[in-house]
Design a protein around this motif. Sequence first.
Motif, PDB file in Angstrom:
ATOM      1  N   HIS A  32       0.828  -1.202   0.000  1.00 46.01           N
ATOM      2  CA  HIS A  32       0.000   0.000   0.000  1.00 46.01           C
ATOM      3  C   HIS A  32       0.865   1.257   0.000  1.00 46.01           C
ATOM      4  O   HIS A  32       1.791   1.372   0.812  1.00 46.01           O
ATOM      5  N   ALA A  34       0.658   5.793  -0.539  1.00 43.53           N
ATOM      6  CA  ALA A  34      -0.228   6.956  -0.520  1.00 43.53           C
ATOM      7  C   ALA A  34       0.592   8.241  -0.656  1.00 43.53           C
ATOM      8  O   ALA A  34       1.796   8.255  -0.371  1.00 43.53           O
ATOM      9  N   THR A  48      -4.341   7.033  -2.962  1.00 43.93           N
ATOM     10  CA  THR A  48      -3.768   5.759  -2.538  1.00 43.93           C
ATOM     11  C   THR A  48      -3.621   4.826  -3.730  1.00 43.93           C
ATOM     12  O   THR A  48      -4.351   4.942  -4.724  1.00 43.93           O
ATOM     13  N   ALA A  50      -2.686   0.502  -4.247  1.00 38.52           N
ATOM     14  CA  ALA A  50      -2.321  -0.795  -3.686  1.00 38.52           C
ATOM     15  C   ALA A  50      -1.846  -1.689  -4.821  1.00 38.52           C
ATOM     16  O   ALA A  50      -2.526  -1.829  -5.838  1.00 38.52           O
ATOM     17  N   VAL A  61      -9.448  -3.180  -2.498  1.00 42.59           N
ATOM     18  CA  VAL A  61      -8.854  -2.511  -1.338  1.00 42.59           C
ATOM     19  C   VAL A  61      -9.883  -1.626  -0.651  1.00 42.59           C
ATOM     20  O   VAL A  61     -10.835  -1.155  -1.261  1.00 42.59           O
ATOM     21  N   THR A  63      -9.928   1.768   1.966  1.00 43.44           N
ATOM     22  CA  THR A  63      -9.160   2.858   2.572  1.00 43.44           C
ATOM     23  C   THR A  63     -10.106   3.714   3.402  1.00 43.44           C
ATOM     24  O   THR A  63     -11.279   3.863   3.070  1.00 43.44           O
ATOM     25  N   SER A  76     -14.332   7.071   3.586  1.00 41.59           N
ATOM     26  CA  SER A  76     -13.743   5.772   3.238  1.00 41.59           C
ATOM     27  C   SER A  76     -14.092   5.445   1.795  1.00 41.59           C
ATOM     28  O   SER A  76     -15.061   5.969   1.243  1.00 41.59           O
ATOM     29  N   THR A  89      -7.564   4.695  -4.825  1.00 42.90           N
ATOM     30  CA  THR A  89      -8.684   5.447  -4.253  1.00 42.90           C
ATOM     31  C   THR A  89      -8.249   6.881  -4.032  1.00 42.90           C
ATOM     32  O   THR A  89      -7.053   7.182  -3.985  1.00 42.90           O
ATOM     33  N   MET A 102      -5.304   1.559   5.261  1.00 44.35           N
ATOM     34  CA  MET A 102      -5.417   0.880   3.966  1.00 44.35           C
ATOM     35  C   MET A 102      -5.295  -0.614   4.201  1.00 44.35           C
ATOM     36  O   MET A 102      -4.447  -1.046   4.974  1.00 44.35           O
ATOM     37  N   GLN A 103      -6.129  -1.390   3.512  1.00 46.06           N
ATOM     38  CA  GLN A 103      -6.059  -2.843   3.662  1.00 46.06           C
ATOM     39  C   GLN A 103      -6.737  -3.523   2.490  1.00 46.06           C
ATOM     40  O   GLN A 103      -7.507  -2.907   1.759  1.00 46.06           O
TER      41      GLN A 103
END
Length: 128
Positions: A32, A34, A48, A50, A61, A63, A76, A89, A102-103
């Motif tokens: 990730h 940003a 962002t 990923a 993803v 965020t 989000s 994003t 972030m994930q």
Amino acid sequence: MLLAAALVTVAFASPPGDADYWTYVRKDAFKHYACRTREKDGEYTVRTAAYDNGNNTEPGVYTAIARGSNKNVVTSRNSTSWSAHYARTTLRNVRSTDRLWMQGAYYGPVDPWSDGFTVSKLKRCDPR
């Protein structure tokens, strides 16, 4: 031929665009990154990206920006759109003291979380 393959691998494994503009944030199934842009009103837009490690098999993803507390998620985004192995994003109306999370989207939104990345520590997307 081997050199060409190595160059392609390096191109996809590095941050999107100019590496000087991106901050490495964290790694789960993705890497990730940003960056931030200061807007005229003094707040920031956080961009962002990923990287899917060359697989493009993951769902997407998630965020989020938290302000003041873990429970106060002010914005989000989810993205399942992959281009050149990146899902991106954009988060708007962000303050420098906010925290970015972030994930991989397979985890779903987390509640609560306290290990977000402070926006003020992100590199500028447009260094001048």
